[in-house]
Write a protein that holds these residues in place. Structure first.
Motif, mmCIF file in Angstrom:
data_model
loop_
_atom_site.group_PDB
_atom_site.id
_atom_site.type_symbol
_atom_site.label_atom_id
_atom_site.label_comp_id
_atom_site.label_asym_id
_atom_site.label_seq_id
_atom_site.Cartn_x
_atom_site.Cartn_y
_atom_site.Cartn_z
ATOM 1 N N THR A 44 12.044 -9.874 17.139
ATOM 2 C CA THR A 44 12.612 -9.421 15.869
ATOM 3 C C THR A 44 12.802 -7.905 15.871
ATOM 4 O O THR A 44 13.825 -7.398 15.395
ATOM 5 N N GLN A 86 14.666 -14.459 9.637
ATOM 6 C CA GLN A 86 13.760 -15.596 9.565
ATOM 7 C C GLN A 86 13.526 -16.010 8.117
ATOM 8 O O GLN A 86 13.524 -17.179 7.792
ATOM 9 N N ASP A 173 17.713 -15.212 13.904
ATOM 10 C CA ASP A 173 16.293 -15.042 14.199
ATOM 11 C C ASP A 173 15.519 -16.303 13.835
ATOM 12 O O ASP A 173 15.273 -16.571 12.662
ATOM 13 N N GLU A 174 15.138 -17.045 14.844
ATOM 14 C CA GLU A 174 14.411 -18.312 14.685
ATOM 15 C C GLU A 174 15.030 -19.226 13.637
ATOM 16 O O GLU A 174 14.336 -19.692 12.728
HETATM 17 MG MG LIG Z 1 10.131 -12.616 14.977
#
Ligand SMILES: [Mg+2]
Ligand SMILES: Nc1ncnc2c1ncn2[C@@H]1O[C@H](COP(=O)(O)OP(=O)(O)O)[C@@H](O)[C@H]1O
Length: 510
Positions: A44, A86, A173-174
């Protein structure tokens, strides 16, 4: 060809942490480049620098071959970079359209478009959103209010938002951490469609299978360093796991044959309602014996959450009985249930598992702080709480700067280890584990799986509720499948093939 993004020797330090260490990373035009790494590896952080949220301490960023300096996300957006975080950054009470145009019209006061003046803008925005949705197969309703949308749709709104700003470099992000397997598959179709139309994607994940299925290239970060870049053709789950963790990882759980003892949890004809007073769990009966793991499989949203809440005293029971070791707990309080030896790993670790603003040490005594040795006549025994905290941090390998650190600043994996440590550090008879490894990396998942099996080996009855079929199949001794609030079948693990369980999950009774 010149990469659309290149980082050269990017280094980023936070107080006491080297989050990125001389990272050289490239994103080619029209590729899906997966960025893999354990929690805290620096994924991240690296992406936040590409999105202008942080500035690197050393090194440089090139976009289409030109060195750039981003002072804030607007600089990155101008270069065509979009990021879906996220945790989504949408405003729940606003509509899809309002969220998407929010911040684009920087010349106007931010809320002006809610008034009369903005009507025209809004109509053209809606049309553009419909076009984008159509082109990329992103089903979103421009008029829907964010808070009414399931997580998968909210994520699509975030993606449309970046496309609306003309992003052709997309950082996810994820994105699958919050999705069901079905929603994740839908997202992969969208991602393919985006790259076919020339978008380049950085896809962050720690799920080895999906990275192998969807990526063109895979880079692995470990402790802030880029340890290598490979392709799905060259890599295996094992090789990727080893790159991530830095040692060989057991991807399958070793366990001895079950020797189930007496029934510990008995559920008979259980019925509960959901938050909208609809029947969520209907006539559910099962038992879990000492020394066995009963896995409850099912697509998310088929009553699992309500079932778990009813068993742990968090939701009223409308009908039926629940008993633990012969003691009726149908209408018992959470504390009473805890005190007779029931441990609980909740699905929503941030809401129900921890008090995020409390230090780690306090979270480790969250359900025992009022009793000896942690308290004497209503006075807390701080030295004892601290000693206990240090011991558990050590034993459960909770990575935290100290036991006084607020739990909010720990990674998801370490938050989950905090809960597991607390729940397993007292004598228990029954362990209820709801989605215990959702969103966690391989290392933490391996650790938590090991602990669940260890409890079973010690004669604890374990009820495992998971939407991850792989997890259910690798840990359970018996598998029960829920569909629309009912148990539609129970199979011994030897008969629980992926196909049979999958059919039951779709509601096809045997
Ligand atoms: Mg992360
Ligand atoms: N704003 C911040 N302040 C201090 N430390 C941070 C901050 N952001 C990230 N870190 C630390 O940097 C490291 C990398 O974190 P992160 O990039 O979030 O990892 P990942 O996304 O791979 O899980 C971690 O040790 C994390 O605690």
């Amino acid at each position: 060809m010149t990469p659309v993004i290149e980082t050269r020797g990017i280094t980023k330090r936070f107080p006491g942490v080297l989050a990125n260490d001389r990272v050289d990373f490239t994103l080619e035009k029209g590729e899906i480049h997966a960025l893999l790494g354990e929690n805290g590896a620096g994924k991240t952080t690296l992406m936040n620098m590409l999105y202008g949220l942080y500035q690197p301490d050393e090194g440089e960023i090139l976009v289409n071959g030109e060195a750039v300096e981003f002072h804030d996300p607007n600089d990155a957006i101008r270069q065509g970079i979009g990021m879906v975080h996220q945790h989504f950054m949408l405003i729940p009470v606003m509509t899809v359209t309002e969220n998407i145009i929010l911040g684009v019209e920087r010349t106007r006061p931010p809320l002006a478009f809610l008034g009369k003046l903005g009507r025209l803008d809004r109509r053209s925005a809606r049309n553009r959103i419909r076009e984008l949705a159509e082109e990329y197969g992103l089903a979103v309703d421009p008029n829907a209010t964010i808070q009414d949308l399931p997580v998968g749709s909210q994520q699509r709104v975030e993606i449309v938002k970046t496309l609306y700003r003309r992003a052709d470099i997309l950082i996810l992000d994820e994105p699958t951490a919050v999705l069901t397997p079905q929603e994740a598959d839908e997202l992969f179709v969208v991602m393919r469609r985006l790259v076919e139309r020339g978008v380049s994607i950085v896809f962050i994940s720690h799920k080895l299978k999906e990275v192998l299925a969807v990526a063109d290239r895979i880079s692995v970060l470990r402790n802030g360093r880029l340890v290598g870049t490979t392709t799905p053709a060259q890599a295996t789950r094992e090789s990727l796991a080893e790159m991530m963790v830095g040692r060989e990882v057991l991807l399958t759980v070793a366990k001895e044959e079950a020797r189930p003892g007496e029934p510990v949890l008995q559920v008979n004809g259980l019925r509960t309602l959901d938050d909208r007073d609809q029947v969520a769990v209907n006539n559910v009966s099962f038992e879990v014996r000492a020394g066995e793991i009963l896995g409850i499989a099912g697509v998310q949203g088929n009553g699992q959450r309500e079932l778990v809440e009813a068993l742990t005293g968090l939701r009223p029971v409308e009908g039926g009985e629940v008993s633990v070791l012969g003691q009726d707990v149908t209408h018992a309080s959470p504390r009473q249930i805890t005190e007779i030896g029931v441990a609980y790993i909740p699905e929503d670790r941030q809401k129900h598992g921890l008090v995020l603003s409390y230090p780690v040490a306090d979270n480790l005594v969250l359900n025992t702080y009022y009793r000896p040795p942690f308290a004497k006549r209503m006075v807390l025994n701080e030295p004892e709480i601290e000693r206990h905290g240090r011991a558990l941090v050590q034993e459960f390998d909770i990575r935290t700067p100290s036991i006084y650190t607020k739990s909010s600043s720990l990674s998801g994996g370490n938050q989950q280890k905090t809960i597991v440590a607390r729940e397993l550090s007292r004598p228990i008879k029954l362990l209820i584990a709801a989605q215990p490894t959702r969103g966690l990396d391989v290392g933490s998942t391996e650790f938590i799986h090991g602990r669940l099996v260890e409890q079973r080996q010690q004669g604890v009855a374990v009820l495992l509720i998971s939407a991850d079929l792989d997890e259910i199949l690798s840990l359970s001794d018996r598998v029960a499948v829920v569909f629309e609030g009912e148990i539609v079948g129970t199979l011994p693990i030897a008969d629980a093939t992926r196909e049979r369980v999958g059919l039951l999950m779709a509601g096809v009774k045997e």
